[in-house]
Design an enzyme around this catalytic site. Structure first.
Site, PDB file in Angstrom:
ATOM      1  N   SER A 225     -21.605   4.162  15.094  1.00  0.00           N
ATOM      2  CA  SER A 225     -21.779   3.323  16.278  1.00  0.00           C
ATOM      3  C   SER A 225     -23.071   2.526  16.290  1.00  0.00           C
ATOM      4  CB  SER A 225     -21.702   4.192  17.529  1.00  0.00           C
ATOM      5  OG  SER A 225     -22.667   5.212  17.461  1.00  0.00           O
TER       6      SER A 225
ATOM      7  N   HIS B 277     -15.135   4.196  17.806  1.00  0.00           N
ATOM      8  CA  HIS B 277     -15.385   2.749  17.697  1.00  0.00           C
ATOM      9  C   HIS B 277     -14.357   2.028  16.827  1.00  0.00           C
ATOM     10  CE1 HIS B 277     -19.155   2.002  19.893  1.00  0.00           C
ATOM     11  NE2 HIS B 277     -19.436   3.258  19.613  1.00  0.00           N
TER      12      HIS B 277
ATOM     13  N   LYS C 288     -13.951   3.065  25.351  1.00  0.00           N
ATOM     14  CA  LYS C 288     -14.522   1.897  24.670  1.00  0.00           C
ATOM     15  C   LYS C 288     -13.512   0.753  24.707  1.00  0.00           C
ATOM     16  CE  LYS C 288     -18.073   4.526  22.580  1.00  0.00           C
ATOM     17  NZ  LYS C 288     -18.183   5.851  22.012  1.00  0.00           N
TER      18      LYS C 288
END
Ligand SMILES: *Cc1c(COP(=O)(O)O)cnc(C)c1O
Length: 394
Positions: free
Chosen positions: A181, A209, A240
Site C-alpha cells: 500500500s 489494494h 477501499k
C-alpha cells in the site's frame, strides 16, 4: 502527576520529530474534491479508487436496505441469525473472485486478525513478507505461531526459509500483501503460490489494494495473475475501491464453515450493518457489468505519474495507481504537504515513520476515477511549484 501524564511527553517528542500529523475534518462526502473548514480541497489521498463511496446507485441500495432491514445486525451472526443479504454478499464475493466460498467480516483488519489465528497456532510457522500490513502482523501475533520474515518481493529468500524448515512437521502458512500500500508494487504471487505447493504450505494473499483495481473488471490479484485455482486463501476489504465497509476471506467451502466456528471476530462481534452489506453488493454488481470506472482509474494514474516524473519527482517503483512522491526527510515531507494544503488547496497527507521506514517519508497520491484531467493538471502544477520552493525538484 496523573498516571497518564507520560502520554504528554510522548506527544511532545512526536511533535518535535515531525511525526504528529494533525487529522483533517471533512464536512461532506469523499470525492475528487472534499470540503474542509468551508473550503474545497483537491482530494489526493483517499482509497476510494473508483468513486463508489458516494456513487448514487450504491447510496440508493444502502438506503433501500436500511428501509427493509434496519440499521443494525442485532448481535453476532451465530446467535441473532445471519441476514439473507449477508449470504447473498458472500455468494457474490466468491463468484466475483472465482473462489468456492467466502466469509464476510466487519473490516479487512478483522478478516486478517480473525482468520490467521484460526488456521495456525503456537506450534506452527508463518512465512511473512517484510512489508506486510499491520493487520497481518497482528493476526500472526494473536496466533502465537513462529513468524519467519522474508525479504520484500524476494522469492529466493522465501524459498531459502522454506527449505530450512522443510523437515518440520509444523503447519506452514505463507502470507503476503498483494499490492503494497505504501509503494504500489505487486507481490510475485504466481511464484509464491508455486512455492506454497512445493513445500506443502498454505498460501494467503491480502488483496486490499488489488480489489476493484487489478484483474478483469477489478476481480483482484488472483485473477490478474490467473492463479485463482491455485491460491488457498484470498483476503480483501470493501473499504477501499469497493467504497464502503467490511472485509472478507475467500477459499474452499470447508474453510468458511470452519471459520464460522473458530474465528473470533465472527463469533464475538456483531455482523456488518445491512446498509453496508447492500452497498457492497451493489458496488460489486457495478464492477461486474461495467469496467469504465476501472479504465478511467488507470488512465488517470498513468497520466498523473507521467506528468509528475516529467518535472523530476521520484515516484519509486509503483505498478498500480498508488503514486508515492518520495521526499525522504520527514520534516520536508510535512512542509510539502502543508504548503500544498495552505497555498494550493490540495489535500495530500504526508506518510512518515512508523507507517514507512525512517528516511523514506513521502506523500502518497491516490488518483481516482473521479478526477478530471483538469484536476490532475492542477495537482501537478501545485506539486511543481511547491516542490521547487522546497528544493525537492530543480
Ligand atoms: C487497508 C488494509 C487492510 C484493512 O482493511 P480495512 O477494511 O480498512 O480494515 C488490510 N490489509 C491491507 C493490505 C490494507 O491495505
Amino acid at each position: 502527576m496523573g498516571s497518564l501524564d507520560w502520554i504528554k511527553g510522548e506527544i511532545e517528542s512526536m511533535k518535535s520529530a515531525g511525526r504528529f500529523v494533525p487529522i483533517k475534518v471533512l464536512e461532506g462526502p469523499q470525492g475528487a474534491w472534499v470540503r474542509i473548514s468551508g473550503k474545497d480541497f483537491l482530494n489526493m489521498c483517499s482509497n476510494n479508487y473508483l468513486g463508489l463511496a458516494n456513487h448514487p446507485e450504491v447510496k440508493k441500495a444502502a438506503i433501500e436496505a436500511i428501509e427493509e432491514y434496519g440499521v443494525g445486525a442485532g448481535a453476532v451472526r451465530s446467535i441473532a441469525g445471519t441476514n439473507e443479504i449477508d449470504i447473498k454478499l458472500e455468494e457474490k464475493v466468491a463468484k466475483f473472485k472465482h473462489m468456492e466460498a467466502s466469509l464476510v467480516y466487519q473490516g479487512g483488519l478483522l478478516a486478517n486478525s480473525g482468520t490467521i489465528p484460526a488456521i495456525v497456532g503456537k506450534d506452527d510457522l508463518v512465512f511473512s513478507e517484510e512489508l506486510n500490513h499491520a493487520s497481518i502482523i497482528d493476526g500472526v501475533r494473536l496466533s502465537s505461531a513462529r513468524r519467519i520474515v522474508y525479504k520484500h518481493m524476494n522469492m529466493a529468500d522465501l524459498e531459502k526459509n522454506l527449505r530450512e524448515n522443510a523437515s518440520s512437521s509444523s503447519r506452514k502458512l505463507i502470507i503476503t500483501d498483494g499490492v503494497f500500500s505504501m509503494d504500489g508494487d505487486i507481490a510475485p504471487v504466481p511464484e509464491l503460490v508455486d512455492l506454497a505447493i512445493k513445500y506443502g504450505a498454505i498460501s494467503y494473499v491480502d488483496d486490499a489494494h488489488g480489489e476493484g483495481v487489478l484483474g478483469d473488471h477489478g476481480r483482484g490479484i488472483a485473477d490478474y495473475f490467473k492463479v485463482s485455482d491455485k491460491i488457498d486463501i484470498e483476503m480483501g476489504t470493501f473499504s477501499k475501491a469497493i467504497g464502503s465497509m467490511g472485509g472478507f476471506v475467500a477459499g474452499p467451502e470447508y474453510l468458511v464453515e470452519y471459520l464460522k466456528r473458530k474465528s473470533r471476530p465472527f463469533l464475538f462481534s456483531s455482523g456488518l450493518n445491512p446498509g453496508d452489506t447492500a452497498a457492497v453488493l451493489k458496488s460489486i454488481e457495478i464492477l461486474e457489468r461495467d469496467d469504465s470506472l476501472l479504465k478511467k482509474l488507470w488512465s488517470n494514474s498513468d497520466y498523473l505519474k507521467k506528468n509528475l516524473s516529467d518535472v523530476g519527482f521520484d515516484l519509486g517503483h509503483s505498478k498500480t495507481p498508488i503514486t508515492p512522491v518520495m521526499v525522504g526527510d520527514e520534516r520536508k515531507t510535512i512542509d510539502l504537504s502543508e504548503k500544498l494544503y495552505a497555498s494550493h488547496r490540495i489535500f495530500a497527507s504526508p506518510i512518515v515513520y512508523p507507517t514507512v521506514p525512517v528516511g523514506t517519508a513521502r506523500i502518497r497520491l491516490m488518483p481516482s476515477a473521479l478526477h478530471s484531467r483538469k484536476d490532475l493538471d492542477y495537482a501537478v502544477e501545485a506539486f511543481t511549484s511547491a516542490g521547487r520552493e522546497l528544493g525537492i525538484i530543480k
